[in-house]
Design an enzyme around this catalytic site. Sequence first.
Site, mmCIF file in Angstrom:
data_model
loop_
_atom_site.group_PDB
_atom_site.id
_atom_site.type_symbol
_atom_site.label_atom_id
_atom_site.label_comp_id
_atom_site.label_asym_id
_atom_site.label_seq_id
_atom_site.Cartn_x
_atom_site.Cartn_y
_atom_site.Cartn_z
ATOM 1 N N PRO A 94 -31.880 -4.806 -24.312
ATOM 2 C CA PRO A 94 -30.669 -4.040 -24.032
ATOM 3 C C PRO A 94 -30.800 -2.597 -24.539
ATOM 4 O O PRO A 94 -31.341 -2.371 -25.626
ATOM 5 C CB PRO A 94 -29.579 -4.787 -24.812
ATOM 6 C CG PRO A 94 -30.148 -6.143 -25.092
ATOM 7 C CD PRO A 94 -31.632 -5.996 -25.121
ATOM 8 N N GLY A 100 -34.537 -1.426 -30.343
ATOM 9 C CA GLY A 100 -35.818 -0.733 -30.167
ATOM 10 C C GLY A 100 -36.206 -0.478 -28.726
ATOM 11 O O GLY A 100 -37.390 -0.253 -28.440
ATOM 12 N N ASP A 145 -38.760 2.019 -36.445
ATOM 13 C CA ASP A 145 -38.559 1.380 -35.136
ATOM 14 C C ASP A 145 -39.849 1.405 -34.315
ATOM 15 O O ASP A 145 -40.291 0.369 -33.787
ATOM 16 C CB ASP A 145 -37.435 2.068 -34.351
ATOM 17 C CG ASP A 145 -36.073 1.834 -34.967
ATOM 18 O OD1 ASP A 145 -36.006 1.194 -36.027
ATOM 19 O OD2 ASP A 145 -35.074 2.302 -34.390
HETATM 20 C C1 MEV Z 1 -32.381 2.576 -36.725
HETATM 21 O O1 MEV Z 1 -32.905 1.440 -36.039
HETATM 22 C C2 MEV Z 1 -32.751 2.531 -38.176
HETATM 23 C C3 MEV Z 1 -32.203 3.657 -39.039
HETATM 24 O O2 MEV Z 1 -32.602 3.368 -40.375
HETATM 25 C C4 MEV Z 1 -32.738 4.996 -38.617
HETATM 26 C C5 MEV Z 1 -34.203 5.186 -38.926
HETATM 27 O O3 MEV Z 1 -34.788 4.481 -39.721
HETATM 28 O O4 MEV Z 1 -34.768 6.141 -38.354
HETATM 29 C C6 MEV Z 1 -30.686 3.699 -38.991
#
Ligand code: MEV
Length: 312
Positions: A94, A100, A145
């Site tokens: 999604p 991701g 990510d």
């Molecule tokens: C986003 O999936 C994760 C966060 O920690 C942002 C990041 O690590 O870049 C919110």
Amino acid sequence: MTLIGSAPGKVILFGEHAVVYGQPAIAVPVHSRRAVARARPAPPGAGLRIVAANLAQTICLSDDHPLALILRLTLDALDADPPDLTLVLSSTIPIAGGLGSGAAVSAALARALSAALGAPLPDERLNTLVYEVEKVHHGTPSGIDNTVVVYGQPVYFVRGQAPQRFTIGAPFTLAIADTGIAGPTRVAVGDVRRLHGRAPERWDRVFAEIGAVVEAARAHIAAGETGALGPLMNRNHALLQTLTVSCPALDALVDAARAAGAPGAKLSGGGRGGNMIALAEGTDHGALEAALRRAGAVRVLFTTVEQIGPER
Ligand code: MEV
């Protein structure tokens, strides 16, 4: 011949947001959801383009689009001219749900293109390219990510350091429930930055507490002590609430999961929407899913976190 590149979705188990400030975080791939790019030869002079099945969109190499950017970065990295090639992209991850999707489509496209050029990119190089695209999506991403998506392995991640694989002592199952609200990661990360800027010492303490939760979780996961993860997920969620990145829809799903017997639940990713994860060990999956749907989830999937071989 059709050459295929693919990459999985992901969830952050522990440590989102604090990871941007140097604390560790843990993330795992979700292999049941994938982005796939198929490289098909195109007639001479047709150039390089992406046909994005989900978006009903065709993207050309020169377009001002993150998907075109990953193609340009791949060609630069390989010092290659654009081939006459169509990359047909599809994804079951999604979009804007914190799973991701952006990183996975970039990784799949770069894999298919580099394979079609006869020079498949090693994961380490691919990871740096996908990170460049993540900056366009998210502003100042930590890099977690793209790392979990590219390596397709559970990772213990500290910003600026090489990712570490870690042991999963015993498999465990998570429910992933989608609020249906697009999670604006860039906005949430920006808001936390402003919060931190106003009282750095206060928020550094919160980040350090999240870091301690991550370290404890890593040790319990390695030891196969799955039962200890529930309270840590609940603690992590409470700390994320103080960072203002939860929202009523996420809190409703977290509460519903706990009421249905999940030993722990928390938001996962940027927050303010997107997905929640709940430990589904010892729960009736059907009842848990029904409770999450009653509480507003538009999608519920179950994934098992386990030790796996290298991603290809
Ligand atoms: C986003 O999936 C994760 C966060 O920690 C942002 C990041 O690590 O870049 C919110």
